[in-house]
Every structure is written in structure tokens, then in C-alpha cells.
Scaffold this motif. Structure first.
Motif, PDB file in Angstrom:
ATOM      1  N   LEU A   1       0.906  -1.072   0.003  1.00 15.35           N
ATOM      2  CA  LEU A   1      -0.055  -0.023  -0.054  1.00 15.35           C
ATOM      3  C   LEU A   1       0.739   1.268   0.044  1.00 15.35           C
ATOM      4  O   LEU A   1       1.903   1.207   0.809  1.00 15.35           O
ATOM      5  N   LEU A   2       0.701   2.151  -1.256  1.00 16.16           N
ATOM      6  CA  LEU A   2       1.412   3.299  -0.987  1.00 16.16           C
ATOM      7  C   LEU A   2       0.501   4.661  -0.642  1.00 16.16           C
ATOM      8  O   LEU A   2      -0.839   4.614  -0.831  1.00 16.16           O
ATOM      9  N   VAL A   3       0.952   5.162   0.633  1.00 19.49           N
ATOM     10  CA  VAL A   3       0.218   6.212   1.275  1.00 19.49           C
ATOM     11  C   VAL A   3       0.882   7.439   1.005  1.00 19.49           C
ATOM     12  O   VAL A   3       2.289   7.569   1.454  1.00 19.49           O
ATOM     13  N   GLY A   4       0.256   8.465   0.362  1.00 18.89           N
ATOM     14  CA  GLY A   4       0.954   9.908   0.041  1.00 18.89           C
ATOM     15  C   GLY A   4      -0.080  10.789  -0.413  1.00 18.89           C
ATOM     16  O   GLY A   4      -1.280  10.280  -0.573  1.00 18.89           O
ATOM     17  N   SER A   5       0.438  11.756  -0.736  1.00 23.49           N
ATOM     18  CA  SER A   5      -0.549  12.986  -1.276  1.00 23.49           C
ATOM     19  C   SER A   5      -0.840  12.481  -2.656  1.00 23.49           C
ATOM     20  O   SER A   5      -0.372  11.825  -3.480  1.00 23.49           O
ATOM     21  N   ILE A   6      -1.967  12.779  -3.212  1.00 20.05           N
ATOM     22  CA  ILE A   6      -2.572  12.422  -4.410  1.00 20.05           C
ATOM     23  C   ILE A   6      -2.015  13.428  -5.376  1.00 20.05           C
ATOM     24  O   ILE A   6      -2.861  14.460  -5.677  1.00 20.05           O
ATOM     25  N   ASN A   7      -0.860  13.511  -5.803  1.00 19.35           N
ATOM     26  CA  ASN A   7      -0.513  14.240  -6.806  1.00 19.35           C
ATOM     27  C   ASN A   7       0.541  13.358  -7.821  1.00 19.35           C
ATOM     28  O   ASN A   7       0.539  12.350  -7.978  1.00 19.35           O
ATOM     29  N   GLY A   8       0.899  14.483  -8.711  1.00 26.14           N
ATOM     30  CA  GLY A   8       1.637  13.699  -9.878  1.00 26.14           C
ATOM     31  C   GLY A   8       2.877  12.811  -9.429  1.00 26.14           C
ATOM     32  O   GLY A   8       3.211  11.890  -9.944  1.00 26.14           O
ATOM     33  N   ALA A   9       3.523  13.580  -8.236  1.00 24.93           N
ATOM     34  CA  ALA A   9       4.915  12.720  -7.827  1.00 24.93           C
ATOM     35  C   ALA A   9       4.389  11.539  -7.423  1.00 24.93           C
ATOM     36  O   ALA A   9       5.202  10.374  -7.495  1.00 24.93           O
ATOM     37  N   SER A  10       3.437  11.430  -6.663  1.00 18.03           N
ATOM     38  CA  SER A  10       2.897   9.988  -6.015  1.00 18.03           C
ATOM     39  C   SER A  10       2.389   8.988  -7.190  1.00 18.03           C
ATOM     40  O   SER A  10       2.741   7.936  -6.866  1.00 18.03           O
ATOM     41  N   VAL A  39      -5.849  -1.409   5.901  1.00 17.97           N
ATOM     42  CA  VAL A  39      -5.247  -2.552   6.594  1.00 17.97           C
ATOM     43  C   VAL A  39      -6.063  -3.489   7.177  1.00 17.97           C
ATOM     44  O   VAL A  39      -6.006  -4.671   7.051  1.00 17.97           O
ATOM     45  N   THR A  40      -7.080  -3.056   7.771  1.00 19.84           N
ATOM     46  CA  THR A  40      -8.017  -3.990   8.641  1.00 19.84           C
ATOM     47  C   THR A  40      -8.773  -5.188   7.518  1.00 19.84           C
ATOM     48  O   THR A  40      -8.878  -6.060   7.614  1.00 19.84           O
ATOM     49  N   THR A  41      -9.085  -4.260   6.265  1.00 23.59           N
ATOM     50  CA  THR A  41      -9.814  -4.999   5.285  1.00 23.59           C
ATOM     51  C   THR A  41      -9.003  -5.986   4.701  1.00 23.59           C
ATOM     52  O   THR A  41      -9.272  -7.064   4.112  1.00 23.59           O
ATOM     53  N   PHE A  42      -7.851  -5.428   4.056  1.00 26.41           N
ATOM     54  CA  PHE A  42      -7.149  -6.032   2.971  1.00 26.41           C
ATOM     55  C   PHE A  42      -5.669  -6.689   3.456  1.00 26.41           C
ATOM     56  O   PHE A  42      -5.151  -7.504   2.710  1.00 26.41           O
ATOM     57  N   ARG A  43      -5.265  -6.265   4.721  1.00 25.47           N
ATOM     58  CA  ARG A  43      -4.073  -7.015   5.118  1.00 25.47           C
ATOM     59  C   ARG A  43      -2.599  -6.778   4.293  1.00 25.47           C
ATOM     60  O   ARG A  43      -2.178  -8.033   4.051  1.00 25.47           O
ATOM     61  N   PRO A  44      -2.352  -5.725   3.929  1.00 33.08           N
ATOM     62  CA  PRO A  44      -1.033  -5.587   3.095  1.00 33.08           C
ATOM     63  C   PRO A  44      -0.135  -5.984   3.733  1.00 33.08           C
ATOM     64  O   PRO A  44       0.123  -6.046   5.212  1.00 33.08           O
ATOM     65  N   GLU A  45       1.011  -6.530   3.033  1.00 31.90           N
ATOM     66  CA  GLU A  45       2.403  -6.948   3.766  1.00 31.90           C
ATOM     67  C   GLU A  45       3.197  -5.614   4.147  1.00 31.90           C
ATOM     68  O   GLU A  45       3.871  -5.590   5.058  1.00 31.90           O
ATOM     69  N   VAL A  46       3.124  -4.756   3.153  1.00 35.98           N
ATOM     70  CA  VAL A  46       3.969  -3.531   3.242  1.00 35.98           C
ATOM     71  C   VAL A  46       3.075  -2.368   3.139  1.00 35.98           C
ATOM     72  O   VAL A  46       2.342  -2.291   2.278  1.00 35.98           O
ATOM     73  N   ALA A  69      -2.205  -5.279  12.309  1.00 39.45           N
ATOM     74  CA  ALA A  69      -1.605  -6.213  11.556  1.00 39.45           C
ATOM     75  C   ALA A  69      -0.106  -6.312  12.012  1.00 39.45           C
ATOM     76  O   ALA A  69       0.924  -5.572  11.749  1.00 39.45           O
ATOM     77  N   ALA A  70       0.227  -7.031  13.044  1.00 42.95           N
ATOM     78  CA  ALA A  70       1.666  -7.209  13.644  1.00 42.95           C
ATOM     79  C   ALA A  70       2.763  -7.471  12.744  1.00 42.95           C
ATOM     80  O   ALA A  70       3.746  -6.755  12.935  1.00 42.95           O
ATOM     81  N   SER A  71       2.452  -8.202  11.581  1.00 39.64           N
ATOM     82  CA  SER A  71       3.558  -8.469  10.603  1.00 39.64           C
ATOM     83  C   SER A  71       3.782  -7.484   9.566  1.00 39.64           C
ATOM     84  O   SER A  71       4.846  -7.529   8.774  1.00 39.64           O
ATOM     85  N   LEU A  72       3.002  -6.292   9.513  1.00 36.44           N
ATOM     86  CA  LEU A  72       3.122  -5.531   8.719  1.00 36.44           C
ATOM     87  C   LEU A  72       4.457  -4.424   8.753  1.00 36.44           C
ATOM     88  O   LEU A  72       5.107  -4.254   9.709  1.00 36.44           O
ATOM     89  N   THR A  73       5.133  -4.462   7.259  1.00 30.60           N
ATOM     90  CA  THR A  73       6.345  -3.742   7.377  1.00 30.60           C
ATOM     91  C   THR A  73       6.108  -2.384   6.934  1.00 30.60           C
ATOM     92  O   THR A  73       5.347  -2.035   6.057  1.00 30.60           O
ATOM     93  N   LEU A  74       6.487  -1.262   7.530  1.00 28.74           N
ATOM     94  CA  LEU A  74       6.453   0.116   7.394  1.00 28.74           C
ATOM     95  C   LEU A  74       7.772   0.556   6.958  1.00 28.74           C
ATOM     96  O   LEU A  74       8.595   0.550   7.598  1.00 28.74           O
ATOM     97  N   ILE A  75       7.579   1.235   5.642  1.00 36.94           N
ATOM     98  CA  ILE A  75       8.737   2.003   5.155  1.00 36.94           C
ATOM     99  C   ILE A  75       8.223   3.377   4.570  1.00 36.94           C
ATOM    100  O   ILE A  75       7.257   3.615   4.193  1.00 36.94           O
ATOM    101  N   VAL A  76       9.287   4.232   4.662  1.00 38.67           N
ATOM    102  CA  VAL A  76       9.282   5.650   4.312  1.00 38.67           C
ATOM    103  C   VAL A  76      10.399   6.022   3.071  1.00 38.67           C
ATOM    104  O   VAL A  76      11.531   5.418   3.264  1.00 38.67           O
TER     105      VAL A  76
END
Length: 128
Positions: A1-10, A39-46, A69-76
Motif C-alpha cells: 500500500l502506498l500512502v501519500g499525497s494524491i499528486n503527480g509525484a505520488s 489495513v483491516t480489510t485487505f491486510r497488506p504486507e507492506v 497487523a503485527a507483521s506489517l512492514t512500514l517503509i518511508v
């Protein structure tokens, strides 16, 4: 899952991530309460946070994401991946920080292999 602003760069970043082998991408999703529902509905890995959009309210939400989601990996992915910024995000519970401008290959390798480990940076990631 990519979380960010909804703009051209994203959208450009999303397009690049979709080109990586063995990666299925959802998003970009606006950084709001919708992240928890996704996260609750789709359970992404990252979850990959666009560092330009990551704010303190999202940073404070990291413990809740871990409970969902305990096994979730969070990256910036950050334009400014300075040591100070890396320390800040790692202290907040982010698993790894990569620079958008110089560490995309390491980021892609970490995604493909799921080899991101807590506290990894491009210089210390098993993907390098």
C-alpha cells in the motif's frame, strides 16, 4: 500500500513501484483514517509512506497499525533521508527509510525479497 499525497509525484512513484517484479501495489491512498480501514480489510504486507506526506498524526498512528497487523512492514521513501530523519522515523516505529533520489534500487530489492528488517537503511539493508 502506498500512502501519500494524491499528486503527480505520488502517481509517478506508484507507476515505478508497479513496474517492480513480484510487487502488487494499492494506492496511492491519502494519508487519513482510511489507512486503518484499508489495513483491516485487505491486510497488506507492506505500507510505503511517501515521506513528503508523512506527518505527525500518521506517525502517532503507527502503534495502531501494528495492532491491526503485527507483521506489517512500514517503509518511508523520503527526498531528505538524512540521518536525523531516519532516526526520527525509526524511533516512531518505521521499519526502514530509503531515499527517493539515491536508494530506489535497494528499496525495490527490499520489496521484492521482503527482506526489510527493523531499522534498515539502504546502507545497512540486507538488500544491498
Amino acid at each position: 500500500l502506498l500512502v501519500g499525497s494524491i499528486n503527480g509525484a505520488s502517481f509517478a512513484l506508484a507507476g515505478w513501484i508497479r513496474e517492480q517484479p513480484q510487487v502488487v501495489l494499492a494506492g496511492p491512498l491519502r494519508p487519513t483514517g482510511a489507512v486503518n480501514a484499508f489495513v483491516t480489510t485487505f491486510r497488506p504486507e507492506v505500507i510505503v509512506f511517501d515521506g513528503d506526506s508523512l506527518n505527525e498524526s500518521l506517525t502517532r498512528n503507527i502503534p495502531q497499525l501494528r495492532r491491526l497487523a503485527a507483521s506489517l512492514t512500514l517503509i518511508v521513501l523520503a527526498c531528505d533521508a538524512s540521518d536525523a530523519l531516519r532516526r526520527h522515523y525509526l524511533a516512531a516505529g518505521i521499519d526502514a527509510v530509503f531515499s527517493k533520489t539515491g536508494e530506489l534500487d535497494q528499496f525495490a530489492a527490499a520489496l521484492a525479497s521482503r527482506s526489510v528488517i527493523r531499522g534498515a537503511t539502504a546502507a545497512h539493508s540486507p538488500a544491498t
